[in-house]
Design a protein around this motif. Structure first.
Motif, mmCIF file in Angstrom:
data_model
loop_
_atom_site.group_PDB
_atom_site.id
_atom_site.type_symbol
_atom_site.label_atom_id
_atom_site.label_comp_id
_atom_site.label_asym_id
_atom_site.label_seq_id
_atom_site.Cartn_x
_atom_site.Cartn_y
_atom_site.Cartn_z
ATOM 1 N N ASP A 10 0.820 -1.226 0.000
ATOM 2 C CA ASP A 10 0.000 0.000 0.000
ATOM 3 C C ASP A 10 0.857 1.280 0.000
ATOM 4 O O ASP A 10 0.378 2.365 0.330
ATOM 5 N N GLY A 11 2.139 1.171 -0.355
ATOM 6 C CA GLY A 11 2.940 2.361 -0.650
ATOM 7 C C GLY A 11 3.589 3.084 0.526
ATOM 8 O O GLY A 11 3.756 4.300 0.478
ATOM 9 N N PHE A 12 3.991 2.360 1.586
ATOM 10 C CA PHE A 12 4.707 2.997 2.702
ATOM 11 C C PHE A 12 6.106 2.387 2.848
ATOM 12 O O PHE A 12 6.295 1.196 2.565
ATOM 13 N N ILE A 13 7.044 3.218 3.322
ATOM 14 C CA ILE A 13 8.393 2.677 3.537
ATOM 15 C C ILE A 13 8.665 2.424 5.029
ATOM 16 O O ILE A 13 9.672 1.832 5.391
ATOM 17 N N ASP A 14 7.788 2.930 5.887
ATOM 18 C CA ASP A 14 7.926 2.641 7.325
ATOM 19 C C ASP A 14 6.599 2.929 8.011
ATOM 20 O O ASP A 14 5.732 3.623 7.464
ATOM 21 N N LEU A 15 6.466 2.404 9.220
ATOM 22 C CA LEU A 15 5.327 2.748 10.073
ATOM 23 C C LEU A 15 5.549 4.157 10.606
ATOM 24 O O LEU A 15 6.685 4.646 10.611
ATOM 25 N N GLU A 16 4.496 4.795 11.075
ATOM 26 C CA GLU A 16 4.659 6.101 11.730
ATOM 27 C C GLU A 16 5.412 5.858 13.031
ATOM 28 O O GLU A 16 5.126 4.900 13.741
ATOM 29 N N ARG A 17 6.424 6.695 13.327
ATOM 30 C CA ARG A 17 7.203 6.454 14.555
ATOM 31 C C ARG A 17 7.001 7.581 15.556
ATOM 32 O O ARG A 17 6.943 8.748 15.193
ATOM 33 N N GLU A 18 6.987 7.247 16.806
ATOM 34 C CA GLU A 18 6.993 8.226 17.893
ATOM 35 C C GLU A 18 8.416 8.253 18.441
ATOM 36 O O GLU A 18 9.132 7.242 18.353
ATOM 37 N N PRO A 19 8.855 9.386 19.036
ATOM 38 C CA PRO A 19 10.233 9.460 19.529
ATOM 39 C C PRO A 19 10.590 8.327 20.488
ATOM 40 O O PRO A 19 11.735 7.886 20.533
ATOM 41 N N GLU A 20 9.593 7.838 21.239
ATOM 42 C CA GLU A 20 9.909 6.790 22.230
ATOM 43 C C GLU A 20 9.939 5.378 21.602
ATOM 44 O O GLU A 20 10.275 4.404 22.268
ATOM 45 N N ASP A 21 9.602 5.277 20.319
ATOM 46 C CA ASP A 21 9.592 3.956 19.660
ATOM 47 C C ASP A 21 10.998 3.387 19.545
ATOM 48 O O ASP A 21 11.986 4.117 19.621
ATOM 49 N N HIS A 22 11.073 2.098 19.310
ATOM 50 C CA HIS A 22 12.367 1.416 19.201
ATOM 51 C C HIS A 22 13.173 1.998 18.034
ATOM 52 O O HIS A 22 12.606 2.504 17.062
ATOM 53 N N VAL A 23 14.508 1.911 18.152
ATOM 54 C CA VAL A 23 15.381 2.301 17.040
ATOM 55 C C VAL A 23 15.720 1.013 16.289
ATOM 56 O O VAL A 23 16.130 0.031 16.902
ATOM 57 N N GLY A 24 15.549 1.028 14.984
ATOM 58 C CA GLY A 24 15.833 -0.168 14.181
ATOM 59 C C GLY A 24 14.908 -0.187 12.986
ATOM 60 O O GLY A 24 13.981 0.630 12.896
ATOM 61 N N THR A 25 15.168 -1.124 12.091
ATOM 62 C CA THR A 25 14.406 -1.167 10.839
ATOM 63 C C THR A 25 13.132 -1.989 10.999
ATOM 64 O O THR A 25 13.153 -3.044 11.629
ATOM 65 N N ASN A 26 12.031 -1.499 10.450
ATOM 66 C CA ASN A 26 10.819 -2.320 10.311
ATOM 67 C C ASN A 26 10.911 -2.977 8.937
ATOM 68 O O ASN A 26 10.690 -2.321 7.915
ATOM 69 N N TRP A 27 11.279 -4.251 8.915
ATOM 70 C CA TRP A 27 11.574 -4.900 7.632
ATOM 71 C C TRP A 27 10.331 -5.106 6.780
ATOM 72 O O TRP A 27 9.281 -5.489 7.285
ATOM 73 N N ILE A 28 10.486 -4.861 5.491
ATOM 74 C CA ILE A 28 9.384 -5.036 4.537
ATOM 75 C C ILE A 28 9.692 -6.207 3.599
ATOM 76 O O ILE A 28 8.808 -6.910 3.150
ATOM 77 N N THR A 29 10.990 -6.410 3.352
ATOM 78 C CA THR A 29 11.370 -7.428 2.357
ATOM 79 C C THR A 29 11.843 -8.712 3.039
ATOM 80 O O THR A 29 12.033 -8.761 4.246
ATOM 81 N N ARG A 44 17.282 -8.895 1.118
ATOM 82 C CA ARG A 44 18.286 -8.250 1.985
ATOM 83 C C ARG A 44 19.697 -8.677 1.594
ATOM 84 O O ARG A 44 20.627 -7.866 1.619
ATOM 85 N N THR A 45 19.843 -9.936 1.225
ATOM 86 C CA THR A 45 21.163 -10.409 0.768
ATOM 87 C C THR A 45 21.534 -9.706 -0.533
ATOM 88 O O THR A 45 22.674 -9.276 -0.723
ATOM 89 N N GLY A 55 7.083 -5.344 -0.965
ATOM 90 C CA GLY A 55 6.810 -6.553 -0.175
ATOM 91 C C GLY A 55 5.314 -6.806 -0.101
ATOM 92 O O GLY A 55 4.514 -5.980 -0.545
ATOM 93 N N LYS A 56 4.910 -7.917 0.495
ATOM 94 C CA LYS A 56 3.475 -8.259 0.477
ATOM 95 C C LYS A 56 2.692 -7.619 1.624
ATOM 96 O O LYS A 56 1.474 -7.608 1.624
ATOM 97 N N MET A 57 3.382 -7.051 2.637
ATOM 98 C CA MET A 57 2.639 -6.531 3.792
ATOM 99 C C MET A 57 2.038 -5.146 3.539
ATOM 100 O O MET A 57 2.428 -4.451 2.597
ATOM 101 N N SER A 58 1.057 -4.776 4.377
ATOM 102 C CA SER A 58 0.445 -3.440 4.325
ATOM 103 C C SER A 58 0.690 -2.760 5.658
ATOM 104 O O SER A 58 0.665 -3.398 6.700
ATOM 105 N N PHE A 59 0.906 -1.425 5.627
ATOM 106 C CA PHE A 59 1.075 -0.669 6.879
ATOM 107 C C PHE A 59 -0.148 0.230 7.149
ATOM 108 O O PHE A 59 -0.257 0.812 8.198
ATOM 109 N N THR A 60 -0.989 0.421 6.143
ATOM 110 C CA THR A 60 -2.183 1.287 6.234
ATOM 111 C C THR A 60 -1.827 2.766 6.391
ATOM 112 O O THR A 60 -2.392 3.626 5.730
#
Ligand SMILES: NC(=O)c1ccc[n+]([C@@H]2O[C@H](COP(=O)([O-])OP(=O)(O)OC[C@H]3O[C@@H](n4cnc5c(N)ncnc54)[C@H](OP(=O)(O)O)[C@@H]3O)[C@@H](O)[C@H]2O)c1
Length: 354
Positions: free
Chosen positions: A162-181, A186-187, A313-318
Motif C-alpha cells: 500500500d505504498g509505505f516505507i515505514d510505520l509512523e514512529r513516535e520518539p519513544e519507539d524502538h530504534v531499528g528497521t521495520n523490515w518489509i522485504t 536483503r542479501t 513486499g506483500k505486507m500493508s502498513f495502512t
C-alpha cells in the motif's frame, strides 16, 4: 565488424564485470586476444591501481609469435598515457598486433581518442563501436562520472503493497528497521552495496533505524558511508559515527568525529549537486542511496539519479511514511518469493536516452 567480433566482445564484457566494485574510479575493462578463431589470451582490470586489462591479456599469451596474426578485443579504448605501466596503445604496437576491436571510446581527458590515434598512426587497423550500447551499460558508472563530473546515483527502497516505507514512529519507539522485504532481498542489497563506492542515507533514517551501512551478507570492501547532518541532530552513539569505516558527514554543525569519520561543511542552502561534486572530488564513482523518503525525493526532483531499484513486499502498513514516487515505467520487473523488484532507469539522463 563481424558476428565473431561480437562474440569475443561479449567475452570482454564478461571478464570486465569481474572487476565490479574493485576498480573504484577506474572503468571496468576486459580484453581478449584471438588467433585463428581461438582465444590465446585474456585478462581484465582487477583493481584500482593494478595492471590494465590489455597488459594482463598480453601477459597471458604463451606464444608471442602469434601476435602479428592476432586480433585484440578490448571493451574500452586502450589508454594513451603513462601510469603504473606504459600506455596500452603503445604496448599493443610493440607486440606487433595489427588489428584491434573496441566497444567504447574512453572519455577521460587523458585518453579521449588518443589511444586510437596512436594505434592508427602505427598502422594498426582499429574497429570501434562493437556492441557500443552494451559497453556503455557495462561502464555506466564510469561514463556518468567522467562526462557529468558526479557519481552515478542509484536509489533503492522497499515499500509495502500500500505504498509505505515505514510505520509512523513516535520518539519513544524502538530504534531499528521495520523490515518489509524477505531474506533474499536483503542479501541482494548487500551484494549491491559491494558494487558501489558509497552508500548514503538521510538524517532521519540514521535516527530511526541506526543502520550499520556495511557489507555483512556478501563479500567485498565496505563502501564509504555518507550522510548529511545539517543541524547536528545525530547522536554520537550512531553506528555511522563509530569511526570503524570510511565515512563522510556533510554537516552544518562541526562534530567531534573520530577514526575514519570526516566532516565536510555544507551551508543550510546547499544543493545536492554541490554535494555530488564534492563526492566526485573524493573520487567516488557511484552512490547507492538507501533512503529515506525525503532524501530520495530530493534526488528525484533534482533529476540527479540514474537508476532506481524498488522492492514491494506483500505486507500493508495502512499508514506511515509514504514511499517516494517515480513517474517512469519500470524497465524490468523481477519477482522472487513474496517480493516484487522494479528496476528503473532515468530516461532524462544522458546515458539512458536523454
Ligand atoms: N523502506 C525503506 O527502504 C527505508 C529506507 C530508509 C529509511 N526508511 C524509513 O524512512 C524514514 C525516514 O525517512 P524520512 O523521509 O523521514 O527522512 P530521511 O530522508 O532519512 O532524512 C531526511 C532528513 O535529512 C536531512 N536532509 C539534508 N539534506 C537533505 C536533502 N537534500 N533532501 C532531503 N533531506 C535532507 C533533513 O534533515 P535536516 O532538516 O535536519 O537537515 C531531512 O529532514 C524512517 O522511518 C526510516 O525507517 C525506509
Amino acid at each position: 565488424m563481424t558476428e565473431k567480433d561480437k562474440i569475443y566482445m561479449r567475452r570482454c564484457f564478461e571478464l570486465a564485470r569481474k572487476g565490479l566494485g574493485l576498480t573504484r574510479a577506474n572503468p571496468l575493462v576486459g580484453c581478449v586476444i584471438v588467433h585463428n578463431d581461438r582465444i590465446i589470451g585474456e585478462g581484465y582490470h582487477h583493481e584500482f591501481g593494478g595492471p590494465h586489462a590489455e597488459v594482463n591479456a598480453i601477459r597471458s599469451v604463451k606464444d608471442p609469435s602469434l601476435f602479428p596474426e592476432a586480433t585484440l578485443y578490448a571493451s574500452l579504448e586502450p589508454c594513451a598515457h603513462y601510469g603504473k605501466t606504459p600506455p596500452c596503445s603503445m604496448l599493443v604496437h610493440q607486440k606487433g598486433i595489427r588489428r584491434v576491436v573496441i566497444s567504447n571510446l574512453d572519455p577521460s581527458p587523458r585518453v579521449n581518442g588518443l589511444g586510437i590515434r596512436h594505434m592508427e598512426k602505427a598502422g594498426i587497423s582499429v574497429v570501434t563501436g562493437c556492441l557500443e550500447e552494451e559497453g556503455c551499460d557495462l561502464n555506466r558508472r564510469f561514463f556518468v562520472y567522467q562526462k557529468e563530473k558526479r557519481p552515478y546515483v542509484i536509489l533503492k527502497w522497499a515499500q509495502t503493497v500500500d505504498g509505505f516505507i515505514d510505520l509512523e514512529r513516535e520518539p519513544e519507539d524502538h530504534v531499528g528497521t521495520n523490515w518489509i522485504t524477505d531474506e533474499v532481498s536483503r542479501t541482494l542489497v548487500h551484494k549491491w552495496r559491494s558494487e558501489e563506492a558509497a552508500i548514503m542515507v538521510g538524517t532521519n533514517t540514521i535516527i530511526t533505524d541506526n543502520p550499520r551501512l556495511n557489507i555483512r551478507r556478501w563479500t567485498g570492501d565496505h563502501p564509504v558511508r555518507v550522510t548529511i547532518d545539517r543541524n547536528g541532530r545525530l547522536s554520537d552513539n550512531a553506528y555511522i559515527l563509530d569511526g570503524s569505516q570510511d565515512t563522510i558527514v556533510f554537516t552544518g554543525v562541526p562534530g567531534k568525529y573520530s577514526g575514519r569519520t570526516r566532516s565536510i561543511r555544507v551551508d543550510p542552502s546547499y544543493d545536492l549537486r554541490d554535494l555530488l561534486e564534492e563526492l566526485y572530488d573524493q573520487q567516488i564513482i557511484s552512490v547507492f542511496v538507501e533512503g529515506g523518503a525525503k532524501l530520495h525525493e530530493s534526488f528525484i526532483t533534482s533529476g540527479l539519479w540514474d537508476e532506481a531499484r524498488v522492492f514491494t513486499g506483500k505486507m500493508s502498513f495502512t499508514q506511515g511514511v509514504r514511499a517516494p514516487e517515480l513517474k517512469e515505467i519500470p524497465d524490468e520487473t523481477l519477482i522472487f518469493h513474496d517480493t516484487i523488484l522494479n528496476l528503473y532507469k532515468n530516461r532524462d539522463n544522458l546515458l539512458h536516452g536523454g
